[in-house]
Scaffold this motif. Sequence first.
Motif, PDB file in Angstrom:
ATOM      1  N   SER B 158       0.845  -1.189   0.000  1.00  0.00           N
ATOM      2  CA  SER B 158       0.000   0.000   0.000  1.00  0.00           C
ATOM      3  C   SER B 158       0.882   1.241   0.000  1.00  0.00           C
ATOM      4  O   SER B 158       1.654   1.472   0.925  1.00  0.00           O
ATOM      5  CB  SER B 158      -0.928   0.005   1.204  1.00  0.00           C
ATOM      6  OG  SER B 158      -1.886   1.027   1.066  1.00  0.00           O
ATOM      7  N   PRO B 191       6.009   5.409   3.496  1.00  0.00           N
ATOM      8  CA  PRO B 191       5.953   4.067   4.073  1.00  0.00           C
ATOM      9  C   PRO B 191       4.994   3.159   3.311  1.00  0.00           C
ATOM     10  O   PRO B 191       4.175   3.642   2.526  1.00  0.00           O
ATOM     11  CB  PRO B 191       5.431   4.303   5.495  1.00  0.00           C
ATOM     12  CG  PRO B 191       4.808   5.643   5.494  1.00  0.00           C
ATOM     13  CD  PRO B 191       5.356   6.423   4.333  1.00  0.00           C
ATOM     14  N   CYS B 192       5.118   1.862   3.548  1.00  0.00           N
ATOM     15  CA  CYS B 192       4.173   0.887   2.998  1.00  0.00           C
ATOM     16  C   CYS B 192       3.133   0.624   4.086  1.00  0.00           C
ATOM     17  O   CYS B 192       3.479   0.347   5.222  1.00  0.00           O
ATOM     18  CB  CYS B 192       4.878  -0.415   2.619  1.00  0.00           C
ATOM     19  SG  CYS B 192       3.729  -1.717   2.107  1.00  0.00           S
ATOM     20  N   ALA B 193       1.860   0.723   3.729  1.00  0.00           N
ATOM     21  CA  ALA B 193       0.810   0.641   4.748  1.00  0.00           C
ATOM     22  C   ALA B 193       0.067  -0.688   4.757  1.00  0.00           C
ATOM     23  O   ALA B 193      -0.950  -0.818   5.415  1.00  0.00           O
ATOM     24  CB  ALA B 193      -0.184   1.783   4.573  1.00  0.00           C
TER      25      ALA B 193
END
Lengths: 572, 235
Positions: B158, B191-193
Amino acid sequence: MKDLLPTEADTRHLETHDAGLGFWRTWVFSTDHKTIAKQYLAWGLFWTVIGGFLSGVMRWQLAWPGSDVPGWGVVGPAAYNVLVTMHGTIMVFFVAMPIGLGAFGNFLIPLMIGARDMAFPRLNMLSIWVFGLASLVLLVSFFVPGGAASAGWTGYPPLSGKVEYTGSNWGLTLWLLAHALEFAAFLMGGVNFLTTALTLRAPGMTLMRMPLAVWHQLAAALIFLLSVGPLIAGAVMLLLDRLIGTRFYVPGSGGDPLLWQHLFWFFGHPEVYVLLLPPVGFVCEVLPVFSRKPIFGYRWILWATGGVVGLSFMVWAHHMFVSGMDPRLAMPFSISTILISVPVAWVLFAMIATLWRGSISFETPMLFALGFIAMFVFGGLTGIFNGSAPVDIYLRGTYFVVAHFHYTLFSSTVFGAFAGFYYWFPKMFGRMLSGPLGRLHFWLTVVFFNLTFFLMHNIGLAGMTRRTADPRPFEMLKPHQWINEWATVASFLLLAAQIPFVVNVVRSLVAGAPAPANPWQASTLEWSVASPPPHLNWGEALPVVERGPYEYSVPGESQDWLPQRRPLATGA
Amino acid sequence: MVNWMRWFPENVSTYGGDVDSVFALIYWVGLVWFVITLGTFGVFLVLYRRRQGRRAFYITGEPLRQAAWILIPCAVILALDLWIDWRGAPAWAKVKGQFPPAELTIQVTGRQFFWEVVYPGPDGKFGTGDDRQFNNEIHVPVGRPVRLVLKSGDVVHSFFAPNLRFKQDMVPGRLTGGWFEATKPGRYELPCAELCGIGHSMMNGSLYVHPPEEYEAWVKQQWPAATTADSRRPR
């Protein structure tokens, strides 16, 4: 009067679970709903300890990343993913469900409707066995090579589909198997709950005289039965993808990872209400007793609960606003999601209205029920942020969501279950609990609960994502690391706050004062038999129900409560 | 701690203000409800605590006239809910609905565990020889709409840009998209969520928003051969 007497089947049933049968006959082969309730309670408490321990390790790692966790060692990123996955799985499926439904549903339904047992006692026994098997499979999954499941409690494929993506091999497969078994156990339970309440009510126990605790168990069982099918189908497909290389969730071969998300959340969101509704029922029982008033708007609460049941199936895609589904789907799901605040607020307002002009005493069950209301109002309001599609673009997957669902699920399951536990403990075990220890337990729990979870909203807004094993790589989180330290210290104190509870229960079981049949002067049927109730609950003849469950402070009555069994003629 | 809006990282996108204003609306509506509801609750607890010689008032709440005390507040909640969605719909449409025309399109592919960022180069087309790949780095000019083409190479990731108020999952087998227009130069984190495996929480890219001249210089540096006037080069 013939149906009121024990039937031949009842007598046979009595023989299979009478007292004095020794350990195995009592605790393994019992078909008594009260014994099965205690077995579910024991499993639930066992898993609470494990789930709580995992969360403690997780919190330590977040506060002081990279340092040795006492009793565990350094938590690597792989181990951290196991911790988040198993903590979520355990708390939802192996703590909240067995305690909320398995323990209280089994204990309360026959006693509150005037039945001798569940409609299918042997199926009930099978259900706890299958649940035990599910628990064993889940326990084993911690110890297989590759470690336990680590794809998150939502298990999104392709991450959960292939070993090389996560490293967990048999751990994840056993995790799926444990779920399948657990769902089978609760399917048996759910069918039993509905059949029992619909067919085995005592004479005079009309549906509109059923206590709200029973109604809410039925609503939860109904939601579970209607929503679990798609998930079982989805889980079988995922299991086949893992084991024999089918490609249900593999893109490019006709599969689609989003298929799992729809199937999972079609179950997963209603599941929230499966966890929530039983505690709502407990609070609806506790409030009238400790404010000496009828519950405000019995029928209106039922309408609202019906609304929750219906709406719960129309909101699942709010978990998927940014998942890659068509963005045009977001607004309808945003509207249905936010609309669910109406029936939920409706029930909460009815609870608060019950207090109006009451005569409120602050015994431990009442304190936990009031704590439930206060915390749930807050958790419900933070849900509106997540339900709004544009705001959810930012919030999804952040600690704001973690804070929100702990305010709703922790407040409901923990505060609600403690309200129920303190309230029905005398009936269940025949002993009284200490009031001062209970009050200490409540105040410590409510204070440290808020200190642990409140600031998670803030760090989520600051950009901290869920399932972050280590906040250090993020510049934007550096000024906020104190929140992680703060929450960790508070969470340890929250765990320590449970010591008075353990002491209270152990002390009471060993040397507590024997409980009278009706220590709280409550009207519902279960308080009209001895504590604990005898086998088959009612002795020779079934009770005859004369009135509704919440007749408190009726004008013209000398006593401020009217038991459901009290004949109308002698009431005055 | 009390005013939650202050906790957001600085907004540097044209649509972030819309998202924040919906948040603010829910915040104030919710805060007022919270104070009213828990205030009433607290007052009841104090006023109606058990006292000698006072009996509780018998009221069932069943008749409509009595239930109005809970139904009317619920009607107000219904109206507020619809208001919140009515205010939210345009913000959602702005971020996720129709994307404005953009001169620069960037393809970002989520991989275990980095963002693979591909620029189409001066010809504006992906899959040609002048494509350039930058891992975990996105460079964009300030004040220009940028189109994102989001893909995944393995699992669901994400793409989260907190300062832009943008987030979109990347799903294997599917193209998802997005757009943004940054309003302030600087370096922002990406960031990757979505949990994507062992390296998930180390997955963090940088979004560099450059002033126009600085961006032109960066483009020249990356595509030195294409410095002659080419209307289709990324600006």
